[in-house]
Scaffold this motif. Structure first.
Motif, PDB file in Angstrom:
ATOM      1  N   TYR A   1      41.405 -12.546  50.797  1.00  0.00           N
ATOM      2  CA  TYR A   1      41.036 -13.158  49.512  1.00  0.00           C
ATOM      3  C   TYR A   1      39.590 -12.850  49.159  1.00  0.00           C
ATOM      4  CZ  TYR A   1      40.195 -16.609  45.876  1.00  0.00           C
ATOM      5  OH  TYR A   1      39.869 -17.209  44.684  1.00  0.00           O
TER       6      TYR A   1
ATOM      7  N   HIS B   1      37.035 -13.704  45.889  1.00  0.00           N
ATOM      8  CA  HIS B   1      37.047 -14.436  44.608  1.00  0.00           C
ATOM      9  C   HIS B   1      36.711 -13.533  43.421  1.00  0.00           C
ATOM     10  CE1 HIS B   1      37.489 -18.056  42.344  1.00  0.00           C
ATOM     11  NE2 HIS B   1      36.361 -17.833  41.713  1.00  0.00           N
TER      12      HIS B   1
ATOM     13  N   ASP C   1      39.173 -21.231  37.356  1.00  0.00           N
ATOM     14  CA  ASP C   1      37.701 -21.322  37.379  1.00  0.00           C
ATOM     15  C   ASP C   1      37.203 -22.100  36.162  1.00  0.00           C
ATOM     16  OD1 ASP C   1      37.006 -20.120  39.747  1.00  0.00           O
ATOM     17  OD2 ASP C   1      35.959 -18.414  38.846  1.00  0.00           O
TER      18      ASP C   1
ATOM     19  N   LYS D   1      37.792 -25.767  36.847  1.00  0.00           N
ATOM     20  CA  LYS D   1      36.944 -26.225  37.960  1.00  0.00           C
ATOM     21  C   LYS D   1      35.472 -26.262  37.564  1.00  0.00           C
ATOM     22  CE  LYS D   1      36.593 -23.018  40.921  1.00  0.00           C
ATOM     23  NZ  LYS D   1      37.085 -22.008  41.847  1.00  0.00           N
TER      24      LYS D   1
ATOM     25  N   ASP E   1      29.022 -27.139  48.927  1.00  0.00           N
ATOM     26  CA  ASP E   1      30.087 -26.290  48.396  1.00  0.00           C
ATOM     27  C   ASP E   1      30.738 -25.697  49.656  1.00  0.00           C
ATOM     28  OD1 ASP E   1      31.657 -24.523  46.985  1.00  0.00           O
ATOM     29  OD2 ASP E   1      30.028 -23.742  45.741  1.00  0.00           O
TER      30      ASP E   1
ATOM     31  N   GLY F   1      29.541 -18.216  39.765  1.00  0.00           N
ATOM     32  CA  GLY F   1      30.432 -19.021  40.599  1.00  0.00           C
ATOM     33  C   GLY F   1      29.828 -20.409  40.804  1.00  0.00           C
ATOM     34  N   SER F   2      30.534 -21.231  41.554  1.00  0.00           N
ATOM     35  CA  SER F   2      30.079 -22.618  41.732  1.00  0.00           C
ATOM     36  C   SER F   2      28.650 -22.730  42.289  1.00  0.00           C
ATOM     37  CB  SER F   2      31.072 -23.399  42.597  1.00  0.00           C
ATOM     38  OG  SER F   2      31.383 -22.702  43.781  1.00  0.00           O
ATOM     39  N   PRO F   3      28.213 -21.859  43.252  1.00  0.00           N
ATOM     40  CA  PRO F   3      26.845 -22.029  43.763  1.00  0.00           C
ATOM     41  C   PRO F   3      25.786 -21.924  42.663  1.00  0.00           C
ATOM     42  CG  PRO F   3      28.087 -20.553  45.187  1.00  0.00           C
ATOM     43  CD  PRO F   3      28.928 -20.777  43.975  1.00  0.00           C
TER      44      PRO F   3
ATOM     45  N   PHE G   1      28.678 -23.129  52.160  1.00  0.00           N
ATOM     46  CA  PHE G   1      29.420 -22.592  53.302  1.00  0.00           C
ATOM     47  C   PHE G   1      30.284 -21.431  52.812  1.00  0.00           C
ATOM     48  CE2 PHE G   1      28.814 -27.090  54.091  1.00  0.00           C
ATOM     49  CZ  PHE G   1      28.361 -27.123  55.397  1.00  0.00           C
ATOM     50  N   GLU G   2      30.257 -20.331  53.549  1.00  0.00           N
ATOM     51  CA  GLU G   2      31.141 -19.203  53.223  1.00  0.00           C
ATOM     52  C   GLU G   2      31.426 -18.466  54.524  1.00  0.00           C
ATOM     53  OE1 GLU G   2      32.982 -17.922  50.584  1.00  0.00           O
ATOM     54  OE2 GLU G   2      33.513 -16.451  52.108  1.00  0.00           O
TER      55      GLU G   2
ATOM     56  N   ASP H   1      32.564 -22.373  58.969  1.00  0.00           N
ATOM     57  CA  ASP H   1      33.778 -22.977  58.418  1.00  0.00           C
ATOM     58  C   ASP H   1      33.370 -24.238  57.643  1.00  0.00           C
ATOM     59  OD1 ASP H   1      36.027 -24.614  58.084  1.00  0.00           O
ATOM     60  OD2 ASP H   1      36.997 -23.802  59.858  1.00  0.00           O
TER      61      ASP H   1
ATOM     62  N   PHE I   1      35.147 -26.569  56.256  1.00  0.00           N
ATOM     63  CA  PHE I   1      35.901 -27.786  56.591  1.00  0.00           C
ATOM     64  C   PHE I   1      35.219 -28.519  57.748  1.00  0.00           C
ATOM     65  CE2 PHE I   1      39.664 -25.204  55.031  1.00  0.00           C
ATOM     66  CZ  PHE I   1      39.938 -25.988  53.925  1.00  0.00           C
TER      67      PHE I   1
ATOM     68  N   ASP J   1      36.791 -26.019  47.677  1.00  0.00           N
ATOM     69  CA  ASP J   1      37.513 -25.062  46.826  1.00  0.00           C
ATOM     70  C   ASP J   1      38.065 -23.900  47.662  1.00  0.00           C
ATOM     71  OD1 ASP J   1      38.372 -23.587  44.613  1.00  0.00           O
ATOM     72  OD2 ASP J   1      36.385 -22.703  44.282  1.00  0.00           O
ATOM     73  N   PRO J   2      39.008 -24.202  48.553  1.00  0.00           N
ATOM     74  CA  PRO J   2      39.544 -23.125  49.404  1.00  0.00           C
ATOM     75  C   PRO J   2      40.439 -22.179  48.610  1.00  0.00           C
ATOM     76  CG  PRO J   2      40.349 -25.292  50.110  1.00  0.00           C
ATOM     77  CD  PRO J   2      39.689 -25.470  48.781  1.00  0.00           C
ATOM     78  N   SER J   3      40.714 -21.026  49.231  1.00  0.00           N
ATOM     79  CA  SER J   3      41.602 -20.063  48.563  1.00  0.00           C
ATOM     80  C   SER J   3      43.073 -20.366  48.861  1.00  0.00           C
ATOM     81  CB  SER J   3      41.270 -18.660  49.048  1.00  0.00           C
ATOM     82  OG  SER J   3      41.365 -18.618  50.461  1.00  0.00           O
TER      83      SER J   3
HETATM   84  C1  LIG Z   1      38.187 -19.887  45.836  1.00  0.00           C
HETATM   85  S1  LIG Z   1      36.899 -19.038  46.638  1.00  0.00           S
HETATM   86  C2  LIG Z   1      35.468 -19.968  46.241  1.00  0.00           C
HETATM   87  C3  LIG Z   1      35.015 -19.885  44.818  1.00  0.00           C
HETATM   88  C4  LIG Z   1      33.769 -20.675  44.504  1.00  0.00           C
HETATM   89  N1  LIG Z   1      33.869 -22.051  44.992  1.00  0.00           N
HETATM   90  C5  LIG Z   1      33.510 -20.716  43.019  1.00  0.00           C
HETATM   91  O1  LIG Z   1      33.990 -21.632  42.331  1.00  0.00           O
HETATM   92  O2  LIG Z   1      32.792 -19.835  42.535  1.00  0.00           O
HETATM   93  C6  LIG Z   1      37.144 -19.505  48.322  1.00  0.00           C
HETATM   94  C7  LIG Z   1      36.126 -18.884  49.284  1.00  0.00           C
HETATM   95  O3  LIG Z   1      36.239 -19.549  50.549  1.00  0.00           O
HETATM   96  C8  LIG Z   1      36.020 -18.623  51.591  1.00  0.00           C
HETATM   97  N2  LIG Z   1      36.617 -19.252  52.789  1.00  0.00           N
HETATM   98  C9  LIG Z   1      37.894 -19.236  53.214  1.00  0.00           C
HETATM   99  N3  LIG Z   1      38.063 -20.078  54.257  1.00  0.00           N
HETATM  100  C10 LIG Z   1      36.849 -20.652  54.474  1.00  0.00           C
HETATM  101  C11 LIG Z   1      36.386 -21.660  55.379  1.00  0.00           C
HETATM  102  N4  LIG Z   1      37.211 -22.223  56.278  1.00  0.00           N
HETATM  103  N5  LIG Z   1      35.091 -22.045  55.297  1.00  0.00           N
HETATM  104  C12 LIG Z   1      34.247 -21.483  54.382  1.00  0.00           C
HETATM  105  N6  LIG Z   1      34.627 -20.533  53.497  1.00  0.00           N
HETATM  106  C13 LIG Z   1      35.920 -20.140  53.546  1.00  0.00           C
HETATM  107  C14 LIG Z   1      36.679 -17.348  51.106  1.00  0.00           C
HETATM  108  O4  LIG Z   1      36.122 -16.222  51.748  1.00  0.00           O
HETATM  109  C15 LIG Z   1      36.348 -17.412  49.594  1.00  0.00           C
HETATM  110  O5  LIG Z   1      35.159 -16.708  49.318  1.00  0.00           O
END
Ligand SMILES: C[S@@+](CC[C@H](N)C(=O)[O-])C[C@H]1O[C@@H](n2cnc3c(N)ncnc32)[C@H](O)[C@@H]1O
Length: 313
Positions: free
Chosen positions: A4, A6, A15, A18, A40, A119-121, A137-138, A166, A168, A187-189
């Motif tokens: 994934y 974004h 988006d 959100k 985030d 994006g959100s950041p 977090f990313e 991570d 979470f 906002d996970p994928s």
């Molecule tokens: C939907 S996108 C985020 C979009 C962002 N929040 C925005 O609104 O611009 C989800 C992101 O989470 C990352 N990701 C996936 N699992 C994760 C985890 N357990 N902890 C942190 N990041 C994670 C993915 O690599 C991806 O970049």
């Protein structure tokens, strides 16, 4: 590692929902003097090019943010509980929240071009005061690197931290925050099926540590039972913790699978998404009730387009 990215989805209808909601929540939360910490948990790369290869390949922004730009109002007055795209009347001004969102995105661009999508950041950072903090977090190494480079350009110093962790798990150690005021965007994928269970698990733990925080969780509305479980479980959590909650959704098209002339099953792409918010600002419901019908009108892809806002507590 996840596939994934974004960048394929930046500026899509999910988006729009959100980021518009995030903006409304932050506008309200930054009215109080006390310092705010924003987390985030799934930050992405931070900034996206809508004219780049990723966005052009997917075409998702064209059905989301770019469609809002291309079809400026005729907008219609909105009635509370009027939930379908077909409901309409005479022209009315753009809802304040929608206008605010469009202006915010425009502020990342020059006057005649809308190539950059924040994006959100970047949306969050734009609203922070000097005393506020942002923890991003990313997990994806490439996106963490891009995010770090994008954030470095802001020269925001200690205000913004990028953590390749991570989200979470990483949130835990920061709750409760020093000034006892926090907003968490989750906002996970949902690329990994376990995300559907990890979102409510993370929020259950967070509420135990810091029950008065404001929590926003995004979820896809797709024909999978786990997806529909997310808001159901979050509602149970909020009710048990005796906290107010709000659940908002935006549908742009039918979610049914179809079969093409060759007999191949066609998936519709993301038809709808929702946001579940615990401890929402009291102003949020009315702001969404004004903006969502206008979004439905402009982003509808078929007669199934609809919106909903439900709240309790
Ligand atoms: C939907 S996108 C985020 C979009 C962002 N929040 C925005 O609104 O611009 C989800 C992101 O989470 C990352 N990701 C996936 N699992 C994760 C985890 N357990 N902890 C942190 N990041 C994670 C993915 O690599 C991806 O970049």
């Amino acid at each position: 590692m996840f596939s994934y990215r974004h960048a394929f989805h930046a500026g899509n209808h999910a988006d729009v929902l959100k980021h518009m909601t995030l903006l409304a929540v932050l506008r309200h939360m930054t009215q109080k003097q006390t310092a705010l910490t924003v987390f985030d948990t799934h930050a992405g790369a931070g900034l996206y090019r809508l004219d780049g290869d990723y966005a052009r390949t997917s075409g998702e922004a064209a059905e989301g943010f770019l469609r809002l730009l291309a079809a400026p109002p005729p907008l219609r007055p909105t009635k509370v509980n009027q939930h379908s795209a077909a409901d309409a009347a005479t022209s009315a001004p753009t809802a304040l929240l929608l206008q605010d969102y469009l202006e915010l995105v425009a502020s990342f661009n020059s006057k005649n071009s809308q190539r950059v999508y924040p994006g959100s950041p970047f949306i969050i950072q734009r609203l922070l005061r000097e005393r506020d903090r942002l923890k991003l977090f990313e997990l994806h190494p490439t996106d963490t690197k891009t995010l770090g480079a994008n954030i470095a350009q802001l020269a925001a110093g200690r205000q913004v931290a990028v953590l390749q962790e991570d989200g979470f798990e990483g949130l835990r150690k920061f709750l409760p925050p020093p000034a006892r005021r926090a907003l968490v965007l989750c906002d996970p994928s949902y690329e990994i099926k376990s995300d559907y269970a990890r979102v409510p698990a993370m929020l259950a733990d967070a509420l135990q540590r810091f029950v008065t925080g404001t929590y926003i969780a995004w979820y896809p509305l797709i024909p999978r039972p786990e997806a529909h479980d997310v808001p159901r479980k979050l509602k149970t959590l909020a009710v048990k913790a005796q906290r107010p909650w709000l659940n908002a959704s935006l549908t742009v098209k039918n979610s049914k699978l179809t079969t093409d002339a060759m007999g191949e099953v066609q998936r519709p792409g993301l038809p709808a998404s929702g946001l579940f918010i615990i401890n929402p600002p009291h102003t949020l419901k009315a702001a969404l009730q004004a903006a969502l019908p206008q979004l439905v009108q402009q982003l509808a892809q078929d007669e199934h387009a609809a919106w909903a806002v439900e709240s309790g507590g």
